[in-house]
Design a protein around this motif. Structure first.
Motif, short mmCIF file in Angstrom:
data_model
loop_
_atom_site.label_atom_id
_atom_site.label_comp_id
_atom_site.label_asym_id
_atom_site.label_seq_id
_atom_site.Cartn_x
_atom_site.Cartn_y
_atom_site.Cartn_z
N ARG A 38 0.83 -1.21 0.00
CA ARG A 38 0.00 0.00 0.00
C ARG A 38 0.86 1.25 0.00
O ARG A 38 0.53 2.25 -0.61
CB ARG A 38 -0.93 0.00 1.22
N ALA A 39 1.95 1.19 0.76
CA ALA A 39 2.84 2.34 0.80
C ALA A 39 3.38 2.64 -0.58
O ALA A 39 3.48 3.78 -1.01
CB ALA A 39 3.98 2.08 1.79
N GLU A 40 3.76 1.55 -1.29
CA GLU A 40 4.29 1.72 -2.64
C GLU A 40 3.21 2.25 -3.58
O GLU A 40 3.50 2.97 -4.53
CB GLU A 40 4.83 0.38 -3.15
N ALA A 41 1.97 1.87 -3.33
CA ALA A 41 0.88 2.31 -4.20
C ALA A 41 0.35 3.69 -3.80
O ALA A 41 -0.53 4.23 -4.45
CB ALA A 41 -0.26 1.29 -4.15
N GLY A 42 0.86 4.23 -2.69
CA GLY A 42 0.42 5.55 -2.25
C GLY A 42 -0.88 5.52 -1.48
O GLY A 42 -1.55 6.55 -1.35
N VAL A 43 -1.27 4.36 -0.95
CA VAL A 43 -2.50 4.24 -0.16
C VAL A 43 -2.16 4.47 1.30
O VAL A 43 -1.33 3.75 1.87
CB VAL A 43 -3.15 2.85 -0.35
N PRO A 44 -2.78 5.45 1.97
CA PRO A 44 -2.45 5.74 3.37
C PRO A 44 -2.97 4.68 4.33
O PRO A 44 -3.97 4.03 4.07
CB PRO A 44 -3.14 7.09 3.62
N ASP A 45 -2.24 4.48 5.43
CA ASP A 45 -2.68 3.55 6.47
C ASP A 45 -3.62 4.23 7.46
O ASP A 45 -4.46 3.59 8.07
CB ASP A 45 -1.47 3.00 7.25
N ILE A 46 -3.43 5.53 7.64
CA ILE A 46 -4.25 6.30 8.58
C ILE A 46 -5.08 7.32 7.81
O ILE A 46 -4.54 8.13 7.04
CB ILE A 46 -3.36 7.03 9.61
N VAL A 47 -6.37 7.28 8.01
CA VAL A 47 -7.28 8.20 7.33
C VAL A 47 -8.20 8.84 8.37
O VAL A 47 -8.17 8.49 9.54
CB VAL A 47 -8.13 7.46 6.27
N TYR A 48 -9.03 9.78 7.92
CA TYR A 48 -9.94 10.41 8.87
C TYR A 48 -11.30 10.69 8.23
O TYR A 48 -11.43 10.72 7.01
CB TYR A 48 -9.34 11.70 9.44
N VAL A 49 -12.29 10.87 9.10
CA VAL A 49 -13.65 11.18 8.68
C VAL A 49 -14.06 12.48 9.34
O VAL A 49 -13.87 12.66 10.54
CB VAL A 49 -14.62 10.06 9.09
N ASN A 50 -14.61 13.39 8.57
CA ASN A 50 -15.14 14.65 9.11
C ASN A 50 -16.52 14.35 9.69
O ASN A 50 -17.48 14.11 8.95
CB ASN A 50 -15.23 15.70 8.01
N SER A 51 -16.63 14.34 11.00
CA SER A 51 -17.89 13.94 11.65
C SER A 51 -19.03 14.89 11.33
O SER A 51 -20.19 14.47 11.23
CB SER A 51 -17.69 13.84 13.17
N ASP A 52 -18.73 16.19 11.18
CA ASP A 52 -19.79 17.16 10.85
C ASP A 52 -20.43 16.82 9.50
O ASP A 52 -21.65 16.77 9.38
CB ASP A 52 -19.21 18.58 10.80
N SER A 53 -19.57 16.59 8.51
CA SER A 53 -20.08 16.26 7.18
C SER A 53 -20.78 14.91 7.16
O SER A 53 -21.80 14.73 6.49
CB SER A 53 -18.92 16.26 6.17
N LEU A 54 -20.22 13.96 7.90
CA LEU A 54 -20.81 12.63 7.94
C LEU A 54 -22.25 12.69 8.45
O LEU A 54 -23.18 12.17 7.84
CB LEU A 54 -19.97 11.71 8.83
N LEU A 55 -22.43 13.37 9.58
CA LEU A 55 -23.76 13.41 10.19
C LEU A 55 -24.72 14.29 9.39
O LEU A 55 -25.92 14.05 9.37
CB LEU A 55 -23.65 13.92 11.62
N ALA A 56 -24.19 15.28 8.74
CA ALA A 56 -25.05 16.16 7.94
C ALA A 56 -25.60 15.44 6.71
O ALA A 56 -26.63 15.85 6.15
CB ALA A 56 -24.27 17.41 7.51
N ASN A 57 -24.92 14.35 6.32
CA ASN A 57 -25.31 13.67 5.08
C ASN A 57 -25.73 12.21 5.27
O ASN A 57 -26.13 11.56 4.30
CB ASN A 57 -24.16 13.73 4.08
N TYR A 58 -25.65 11.70 6.47
CA TYR A 58 -26.03 10.32 6.75
C TYR A 58 -27.56 10.28 6.91
O TYR A 58 -28.12 10.80 7.86
CB TYR A 58 -25.34 9.83 8.01
N GLU A 59 -28.23 9.64 5.97
CA GLU A 59 -29.70 9.67 5.92
C GLU A 59 -30.35 9.08 7.17
O GLU A 59 -31.36 9.58 7.64
CB GLU A 59 -30.20 8.93 4.67
#
Length: 209
Positions: A38-59
């Motif tokens: 994954r490192a070689e492919a440029g895929v990150p191991d650590i990611v994040y979620v914006n909770s404000d956006s998530l809740l504003a759009n989670y039906e």
């Protein structure tokens, strides 16, 4: 008389998402070989979620919030109506008390005191019922978000999923390529639509029996 206001909101759900980060045992674990690839492919191991956006759009969250707010307003309207009716009874008693016997006045006063206590108990119970239902719904939302993030991490090879909320986050800066909020929202909404469709089919089948 006002019901205890709903605490359902972004702060509660943000705490829910943050809980996902605190349990290290539930984070997706990948092999060293996979991590290297994954490192070689440029895929990150650590990611994040914006909770404000998530809740504003989670039906599902939006539907839960709307439903609970509707219940709270209906209960408050009912309590207000009963409180106004009780107040009118008190006013009538005050106007007529001078023409009552001591026994009549005492009996009426006792009845009004009991009714007041009943209204106060009803108000308290209504608030408790809403808070209990809110807590149960937030647990469901937590379970669904956690379950989806676990599957997504296994598929993508994420080692950790952090939560971000502007003004209340340990993350001061992160590359935008590590933001998977849109992907998570889309996935959660797709799962919810599937659940709704399956539930509707089951209810229709039950009606036909």
């Amino acid at each position: 008389m006002k019901l205890v206001k709903l605490t359902l909101g972004l702060a509660v759900a943000t705490a829910t998402l943050a809980a996902c980060n605190q349990n290290g045992e539930k984070a997706a674990v990948v092999s060293e070989t996979g991590a290297t690839q994954r490192a070689e492919a440029g895929v990150p191991d650590i990611v994040y979620v914006n909770s404000d956006s998530l809740l504003a759009n989670y039906e599902y969250f939006k539907e839960v919030r709307t439903r609970l707010q509707g219940k709270a307003e209906a209960k408050e309207k009912s309590l207000r109506s009963q409180a106004e009716s009780f107040q009118k009874e008190v006013q009538r008693f005050q106007q007529q008390a001078a023409n009552m016997t001591v026994q009549q006045a005492s009996a009426t006063e006792q009845r009004l005191m009991q009714k007041q206590q009943q209204l106060q108990a009803l108000q308290q119970n209504s608030g408790n019922e809403l808070m209990t239902e809110e807590s149960e719904e937030m647990k469901k939302i937590y379970d669904q978000v956690e379950s989806y993030l676990k599957k997504l991490s296994e598929d993508k090879g994420y080692k950790m999923v952090l939560t971000y909320q502007r003004g209340n986050s340990a993350i001061l800066y992160s590359d935008s390529t590590r933001d998977i909020t849109s992907e998570v929202v889309q996935g959660l909404n797709q799962e919810y639509e599937t659940v709704k469709a399956d539930t509707a089919k089951a209810e229709e089948a039950t009606k036909k029996k």
